[in-house]
Design an enzyme around this catalytic site. Sequence first.
Site, PDB file in Angstrom:
ATOM      1  N   THR A  68       0.821  -1.216   0.000  1.00  0.00           N
ATOM      2  CA  THR A  68       0.000   0.000   0.000  1.00  0.00           C
ATOM      3  C   THR A  68       0.854   1.265   0.000  1.00  0.00           C
ATOM      4  OG1 THR A  68      -1.449   1.295   1.465  1.00  0.00           O
ATOM      5  CG2 THR A  68      -0.110  -0.360   2.516  1.00  0.00           C
ATOM      6  N   ASP A  69       0.279   2.369  -0.463  1.00  0.00           N
ATOM      7  CA  ASP A  69       0.971   3.663  -0.408  1.00  0.00           C
ATOM      8  C   ASP A  69       1.155   4.151   1.028  1.00  0.00           C
ATOM      9  OD1 ASP A  69      -1.685   4.379   0.119  1.00  0.00           O
ATOM     10  OD2 ASP A  69      -1.856   5.818  -1.534  1.00  0.00           O
ATOM     11  N   GLU A  70       0.429   3.517   1.983  1.00  0.00           N
ATOM     12  CA  GLU A  70       0.512   4.002   3.366  1.00  0.00           C
ATOM     13  C   GLU A  70       1.881   3.757   3.980  1.00  0.00           C
ATOM     14  OE1 GLU A  70      -2.968   3.618   5.745  1.00  0.00           O
ATOM     15  OE2 GLU A  70      -4.267   3.418   3.994  1.00  0.00           O
ATOM     16  N   TYR A  74      -1.460  -0.215  11.215  1.00  0.00           N
ATOM     17  CA  TYR A  74      -1.696  -0.886   9.915  1.00  0.00           C
ATOM     18  C   TYR A  74      -0.531  -0.637   8.970  1.00  0.00           C
ATOM     19  CZ  TYR A  74      -3.328  -1.347   5.079  1.00  0.00           C
ATOM     20  OH  TYR A  74      -3.430  -1.655   3.742  1.00  0.00           O
ATOM     21  N   LYS A 107       2.176  -3.352   7.365  1.00  0.00           N
ATOM     22  CA  LYS A 107       2.361  -3.585   5.932  1.00  0.00           C
ATOM     23  C   LYS A 107       3.820  -3.330   5.536  1.00  0.00           C
ATOM     24  CE  LYS A 107      -0.206  -4.552   3.217  1.00  0.00           C
ATOM     25  NZ  LYS A 107      -0.685  -5.885   2.742  1.00  0.00           N
TER      26      LYS A 107
HETATM   27  P1  NAD Z   1     -10.017  -6.774   2.860  1.00  0.00           P
HETATM   28  O1  NAD Z   1      -9.943  -6.437   4.305  1.00  0.00           O
HETATM   29  O2  NAD Z   1     -11.249  -6.490   2.088  1.00  0.00           O
HETATM   30  O3  NAD Z   1      -9.717  -8.332   2.662  1.00  0.00           O
HETATM   31  C1  NAD Z   1      -8.707  -9.010   3.354  1.00  0.00           C
HETATM   32  C2  NAD Z   1      -8.901 -10.508   3.101  1.00  0.00           C
HETATM   33  O4  NAD Z   1      -7.849 -11.217   3.778  1.00  0.00           O
HETATM   34  C3  NAD Z   1     -10.230 -11.051   3.669  1.00  0.00           C
HETATM   35  O5  NAD Z   1     -10.818 -11.936   2.739  1.00  0.00           O
HETATM   36  C4  NAD Z   1      -9.791 -11.806   4.926  1.00  0.00           C
HETATM   37  O6  NAD Z   1     -10.654 -12.881   5.274  1.00  0.00           O
HETATM   38  C5  NAD Z   1      -8.409 -12.296   4.513  1.00  0.00           C
HETATM   39  N1  NAD Z   1      -7.527 -12.568   5.664  1.00  0.00           N
HETATM   40  C6  NAD Z   1      -7.299 -11.747   6.735  1.00  0.00           C
HETATM   41  N2  NAD Z   1      -6.436 -12.346   7.579  1.00  0.00           N
HETATM   42  C7  NAD Z   1      -6.106 -13.549   7.022  1.00  0.00           C
HETATM   43  C8  NAD Z   1      -5.240 -14.609   7.418  1.00  0.00           C
HETATM   44  N3  NAD Z   1      -4.541 -14.554   8.568  1.00  0.00           N
HETATM   45  N4  NAD Z   1      -5.121 -15.678   6.602  1.00  0.00           N
HETATM   46  C9  NAD Z   1      -5.830 -15.754   5.443  1.00  0.00           C
HETATM   47  N5  NAD Z   1      -6.676 -14.790   5.032  1.00  0.00           N
HETATM   48  C10 NAD Z   1      -6.802 -13.698   5.804  1.00  0.00           C
HETATM   49  O7  NAD Z   1      -8.749  -6.065   2.187  1.00  0.00           O
HETATM   50  P2  NAD Z   1      -8.619  -5.370   0.762  1.00  0.00           P
HETATM   51  O8  NAD Z   1      -9.100  -3.984   0.845  1.00  0.00           O
HETATM   52  O9  NAD Z   1      -9.133  -6.293  -0.275  1.00  0.00           O
HETATM   53  O10 NAD Z   1      -7.025  -5.313   0.645  1.00  0.00           O
HETATM   54  C11 NAD Z   1      -6.299  -6.393   0.050  1.00  0.00           C
HETATM   55  C12 NAD Z   1      -4.820  -6.075   0.130  1.00  0.00           C
HETATM   56  O11 NAD Z   1      -4.558  -4.871  -0.574  1.00  0.00           O
HETATM   57  C13 NAD Z   1      -4.301  -5.866   1.552  1.00  0.00           C
HETATM   58  O12 NAD Z   1      -3.040  -6.468   1.657  1.00  0.00           O
HETATM   59  C14 NAD Z   1      -4.207  -4.362   1.695  1.00  0.00           C
HETATM   60  O13 NAD Z   1      -3.185  -4.019   2.596  1.00  0.00           O
HETATM   61  C15 NAD Z   1      -3.876  -3.948   0.279  1.00  0.00           C
HETATM   62  N6  NAD Z   1      -4.327  -2.611  -0.128  1.00  0.00           N
HETATM   63  C16 NAD Z   1      -5.619  -2.207   0.077  1.00  0.00           C
HETATM   64  C17 NAD Z   1      -6.033  -0.941  -0.344  1.00  0.00           C
HETATM   65  C18 NAD Z   1      -7.454  -0.452  -0.159  1.00  0.00           C
HETATM   66  O14 NAD Z   1      -7.730   0.739  -0.414  1.00  0.00           O
HETATM   67  N7  NAD Z   1      -8.394  -1.281   0.238  1.00  0.00           N
HETATM   68  C19 NAD Z   1      -5.109  -0.084  -0.971  1.00  0.00           C
HETATM   69  C20 NAD Z   1      -3.804  -0.533  -1.177  1.00  0.00           C
HETATM   70  C21 NAD Z   1      -3.427  -1.790  -0.756  1.00  0.00           C
HETATM   71  P1  TYD Z   2     -10.331   4.735   4.716  1.00  0.00           P
HETATM   72  O1  TYD Z   2     -11.365   4.307   3.715  1.00  0.00           O
HETATM   73  O2  TYD Z   2     -10.395   4.155   6.091  1.00  0.00           O
HETATM   74  O3  TYD Z   2      -8.917   4.465   4.016  1.00  0.00           O
HETATM   75  P2  TYD Z   2      -7.420   4.894   4.541  1.00  0.00           P
HETATM   76  O4  TYD Z   2      -7.461   5.231   5.972  1.00  0.00           O
HETATM   77  O5  TYD Z   2      -6.689   3.616   4.284  1.00  0.00           O
HETATM   78  O6  TYD Z   2      -7.000   6.017   3.653  1.00  0.00           O
HETATM   79  O7  TYD Z   2     -10.387   6.305   4.853  1.00  0.00           O
HETATM   80  C1  TYD Z   2     -10.214   7.171   3.738  1.00  0.00           C
HETATM   81  C2  TYD Z   2     -10.195   8.589   4.263  1.00  0.00           C
HETATM   82  O8  TYD Z   2     -11.494   8.893   4.787  1.00  0.00           O
HETATM   83  C3  TYD Z   2      -9.209   8.784   5.407  1.00  0.00           C
HETATM   84  O9  TYD Z   2      -8.617  10.079   5.304  1.00  0.00           O
HETATM   85  C4  TYD Z   2     -10.078   8.731   6.648  1.00  0.00           C
HETATM   86  C5  TYD Z   2     -11.411   9.284   6.158  1.00  0.00           C
HETATM   87  N1  TYD Z   2     -12.599   8.737   6.883  1.00  0.00           N
HETATM   88  C6  TYD Z   2     -13.480   9.603   7.531  1.00  0.00           C
HETATM   89  O10 TYD Z   2     -13.316  10.836   7.511  1.00  0.00           O
HETATM   90  N2  TYD Z   2     -14.535   9.068   8.227  1.00  0.00           N
HETATM   91  C7  TYD Z   2     -14.743   7.724   8.288  1.00  0.00           C
HETATM   92  O11 TYD Z   2     -15.712   7.296   8.962  1.00  0.00           O
HETATM   93  C8  TYD Z   2     -13.851   6.847   7.589  1.00  0.00           C
HETATM   94  C9  TYD Z   2     -14.042   5.354   7.622  1.00  0.00           C
HETATM   95  C10 TYD Z   2     -12.773   7.398   6.897  1.00  0.00           C
END
Ligand code: NAD
Ligand code: TYD
Length: 340
Positions: A126-128, A150, A154
């Site tokens: 992730t970019d985080e 988090y 990562k």
């Molecule tokens: P999500 O929370 O929707 O899904 C996570 C999945 O992992 C779920 O299906 C969960 O059951 C499974 N999981 C959790 N712990 C586990 C374990 N110990 N063993 C096996 N499975 C397990 O997450 P997402 O939003 O789909 O993100 C997927 C990946 O992409 C993550 O690694 C996250 O860090 C990364 N990512 C997410 C975003 C975003 O905006 N959502 C952005 C950049 C990177």
């Molecule tokens: P989020 O979807 O949790 O993603 P991330 O923290 O990984 O960027 O949040 C996106 C942005 O929205 C972040 O700046 C936090 C803000 N946010 C709120 O202001 N209120 C909320 O209830 C949530 C869930 C997020």
Amino acid sequence: MKNILVAGGAGFIGSAFIRHMVAAYPEYSIICFDKLTYAGNIDNLLPVSDAENYHFERGDIADRAAVSRVLQRHAIDTIVNFAAESHVDRSILAPDAFIHTDVVGVYILLDEGRKHGISRFCQVSTDEVYGDIESGYSQEQDRFLPNSPYAASKASGELMTRAYHMTYGMDTVLTRGSNTYGPYQYPEKLVPFFTTEALEERPLPLYGDGKQVRDWLHVDDHARGVDFILHFGAAGEAYNLAGETLRSNIEITRRILQWLDKPSALIKYVPDREGHDRRYAMTAAKARALGWRRQVEFEAGLRATVRWYQENEWWWRKLKAGDYQRYYQRQYAERLAAAK
Ligand code: NAD
Ligand code: TYD
């Protein structure tokens, strides 16, 4: 590449990746390995459940015996790891699960993958990991400055992936995606949370002044990006998968309300998230130079996403019960009481 283990494939981005891969590569076998935590949802995989080249195995990536079994049973040669605890707010409330999955789990997957002689390991990050970027755009060689449990977990998973490449010569690639939106996202993240709350005319708790900036990427672009790096990324390298579309939280919130024809009075400015990063921004130049392009334009993508949640209440309504309610109370009750 033939038998691909997709860890965390029942989550938001992992399931989009599986839906894409199963259709795009009938010659590959796609094995989803997922613990099915609160965020894992087998409904996300309904569109591929009957496909011949798709299989599901339930398990924890931090459980060495379970990982070893699944690698052997399906003669896995490639691992793509999406499995993670992924929500910043939950990592502030309870970091333990983040260390278990995002740190220990990644290590176990790498270690078992190496023992089984897999040919490529793709870690989805992730970019985080770059932390707060006041101005400019993060590049792959920039240093890590993670600010939430988090982001730190990562970053740790990434460092272990790098170590397995440097020490054991393992063929690894890393992707760093930006904030992702689209269908099937668990309704705790900004876009699905605010959309589903607005549909019920409930208050939208916007943290701080709502002017924090994120870089937004459609989930199908993220999934295609991981596919692209898996096939064409150089061993040992990391690639930013950036939407290169910066938007503030208040802009996105106003858009959602406008499209749903709901009043802006639903917006409640609540006390800020602790350690809240102000701005994320990356350049995708390195992935672009390799040939990857984002395809979905943000306004159109967000509009279609909001419509999807409107039309698919069956998917999200049942998720907003039980444990979700307990989480909601913990995260928002006090904040909303203090709202401006
Ligand atoms: P999500 O929370 O929707 O899904 C996570 C999945 O992992 C779920 O299906 C969960 O059951 C499974 N999981 C959790 N712990 C586990 C374990 N110990 N063993 C096996 N499975 C397990 O997450 P997402 O939003 O789909 O993100 C997927 C990946 O992409 C993550 O690694 C996250 O860090 C990364 N990512 C997410 C975003 C975003 O905006 N959502 C952005 C950049 C990177
Ligand atoms: P989020 O979807 O949790 O993603 P991330 O923290 O990984 O960027 O949040 C996106 C942005 O929205 C972040 O700046 C936090 C803000 N946010 C709120 O202001 N209120 C909320 O209830 C949530 C869930 C997020």
